[in-house]
Write a protein that holds these residues in place. Structure first.
Motif, PDB file in Angstrom:
ATOM      1  N   GLU A 192     -26.882  -1.141  45.531  1.00 13.21           N
ATOM      2  CA  GLU A 192     -27.797  -1.550  44.705  1.00 13.21           C
ATOM      3  C   GLU A 192     -27.211  -1.755  43.506  1.00 13.21           C
ATOM      4  N   ILE A 193     -28.501  -2.652  42.875  1.00 11.74           N
ATOM      5  CA  ILE A 193     -28.224  -3.499  42.173  1.00 11.74           C
ATOM      6  C   ILE A 193     -29.157  -2.476  40.868  1.00 11.74           C
ATOM      7  N   THR A 194     -28.195  -2.631  39.800  1.00 15.52           N
ATOM      8  CA  THR A 194     -28.422  -1.558  38.481  1.00 15.52           C
ATOM      9  C   THR A 194     -28.803  -3.167  37.190  1.00 15.52           C
ATOM     10  N   LEU A 195     -29.414  -2.573  36.500  1.00 17.78           N
ATOM     11  CA  LEU A 195     -30.084  -3.390  35.519  1.00 17.78           C
ATOM     12  C   LEU A 195     -28.601  -2.552  34.216  1.00 17.78           C
ATOM     13  N   VAL A 254     -40.650  -9.542  41.214  1.00 22.72           N
ATOM     14  CA  VAL A 254     -40.318 -10.357  39.450  1.00 22.72           C
ATOM     15  C   VAL A 254     -40.236  -8.846  38.298  1.00 22.72           C
ATOM     16  N   LEU A 255     -38.833  -8.620  37.373  1.00 18.93           N
ATOM     17  CA  LEU A 255     -39.224  -7.614  36.618  1.00 18.93           C
ATOM     18  C   LEU A 255     -39.418  -8.334  35.445  1.00 18.93           C
ATOM     19  N   GLN A 282     -35.551 -12.108  33.211  1.00 13.08           N
ATOM     20  CA  GLN A 282     -34.168 -12.389  33.667  1.00 13.08           C
ATOM     21  C   GLN A 282     -32.987 -12.137  33.547  1.00 13.08           C
ATOM     22  N   SER A 283     -31.804 -11.861  34.261  1.00 11.29           N
ATOM     23  CA  SER A 283     -30.527 -11.542  33.968  1.00 11.29           C
ATOM     24  C   SER A 283     -30.063 -12.685  32.568  1.00 11.29           C
ATOM     25  N   THR A 293     -31.220  -5.139  19.503  1.00 12.08           N
ATOM     26  CA  THR A 293     -31.083  -5.935  20.369  1.00 12.08           C
ATOM     27  C   THR A 293     -30.575  -6.023  20.990  1.00 12.08           C
ATOM     28  N   LEU A 294     -30.740  -6.235  22.306  1.00 13.40           N
ATOM     29  CA  LEU A 294     -29.796  -5.744  23.283  1.00 13.40           C
ATOM     30  C   LEU A 294     -30.237  -7.211  24.871  1.00 13.40           C
ATOM     31  N   THR A 295     -28.861  -7.037  25.001  1.00 14.36           N
ATOM     32  CA  THR A 295     -28.796  -8.305  26.473  1.00 14.36           C
ATOM     33  C   THR A 295     -29.087  -7.773  27.761  1.00 14.36           C
TER      34      THR A 295
END
Length: 299
Positions: A192-195, A254-255, A282-283, A293-295
């Motif tokens: 599973e892909i996690t952001l 698309v996110l 995008q990543s 501020t988040l990356t």
């Protein structure tokens, strides 16, 4: 010049599209193209031929196949996803190819000259395909009612959907493992892909949260980020963050992120977002939610 004659017949249609194709091409165009061509030769053609169908054509990351019966079409779709699971095993996570597959039974128009098919049946198969999970299969009610799955798989009700350019609601069913299958589908094989969202405010206080992509896919309204736990799905406890500040959602593969009319705004890669105007994220992107501020990256 000879013009091909147009014929009509009832067919079972399999329409497929590669999820996240644009991101993969942007990351490694040559490698993605090679893997896609290999999948066509090693997976798609053998599976379609084995089920007695024909590969009508390919266009970029999309594939279209025709079968004489819905049973054969569904068998081919399952075979393809099982073969893709094996195909993906040696690949790194960002190289794995997750196809969405839609299966429908309907009338098609055939050009007798080049044997291409088109019409409402093909269009509806494409719309149903867009509702499938990456690595999964979605089928119309007609396919559900006319076929019987082997015990390793089951239909799950995906509900009614109002699809683009389709006047009536369309009932969709997802094909999933029944839990006893020895060969698992692509969805089950690929991790599973996690952001991952990590960062800090201007004072250096750290903030982070994780978001599984499957959760985003399951919630059509999206995931709301904000300060108030009772009004949002992800909480950022900071005074500059509004109660309902921003929303993350999936549009196709698309996110996207949108500002929800927050007091202090949402900034994506240095650009201020207009309220209620989703933008692709995008990543590696940087998101500023109030003073936080988040990356974002894939985990």
């Amino acid at each position: 010049m000879r013009t091909g004659q147009l014929l009509r017949r009832l067919s079972a249609i399999v329409h497929a599209d590669l999820a996240d194709f644009s991101r993969m091409m942007e990351g490694s165009e040559t490698q993605t193209f090679r893997h896609l061509k290999s999948a066509q030769v090693e997976v798609w053609r053998p599976a379609i031929e084995r089920a007695g169908g024909r590969l009508v054509g390919t266009a970029g990351d999309a594939m279209l196949a025709e079968f004489s019966s819905p049973m054969s079409a569904l068998a081919a779709a399952i075979d393809i996803q099982e073969r893709m699971a094996a195909f993906n095993k040696p690949l790194t996570e960002d190289q794995r190819m997750l196809f969405r597959i839609g299966v429908h039974v309907g009338e098609v128009i055939i050009d007798d000259e080049d044997q291409n098919i088109f019409g409402d049946g093909v269009n509806l198969a494409a719309r149903i395909q867009a509702l499938a999970e990456p690595g999964g299969i979605a089928a119309s009610r007609a396919v559900h009612d006319l076929t019987e799955l082997n015990p390793s798989y089951k239909f799950t009700d995906g509900g009614e959907h109002q699809l683009k350019n389709v006047s009536r609601p369309v009932q969709v069913y997802h094909v999933r493992s029944a839990g006893s299958a020895e060969v698992r589908t692509t969805i089950e094989v690929v991790p599973e892909i996690t952001l991952l969202f990590e960062g800090a405010d201007s004072a250096g206080r750290k903030f982070s949260f994780n978001l599984p992509v499957t959760r985003l896919l399951q919630v059509s309204a999206g995931i709301v980020i904000g300060r108030e736990s009772g009004q949002c799905d992800v909480v950022l406890a900071h005074g500059t963050v509004s109660r309902r500040h921003a929303r993350l959602c999936m549009t196709g593969d698309v996110l996207k992120i949108e500002d929800l009319g927050s007091t202090n705004g949402t900034i994506l890669n240095g650009a201020i977002l207009k309220p209620d105007a989703p933008e692709a994220i995008q990543s590696g992107a940087t998101v500023k939610v109030g003073d936080v501020t988040l990356t974002m990256r894939h985990g």
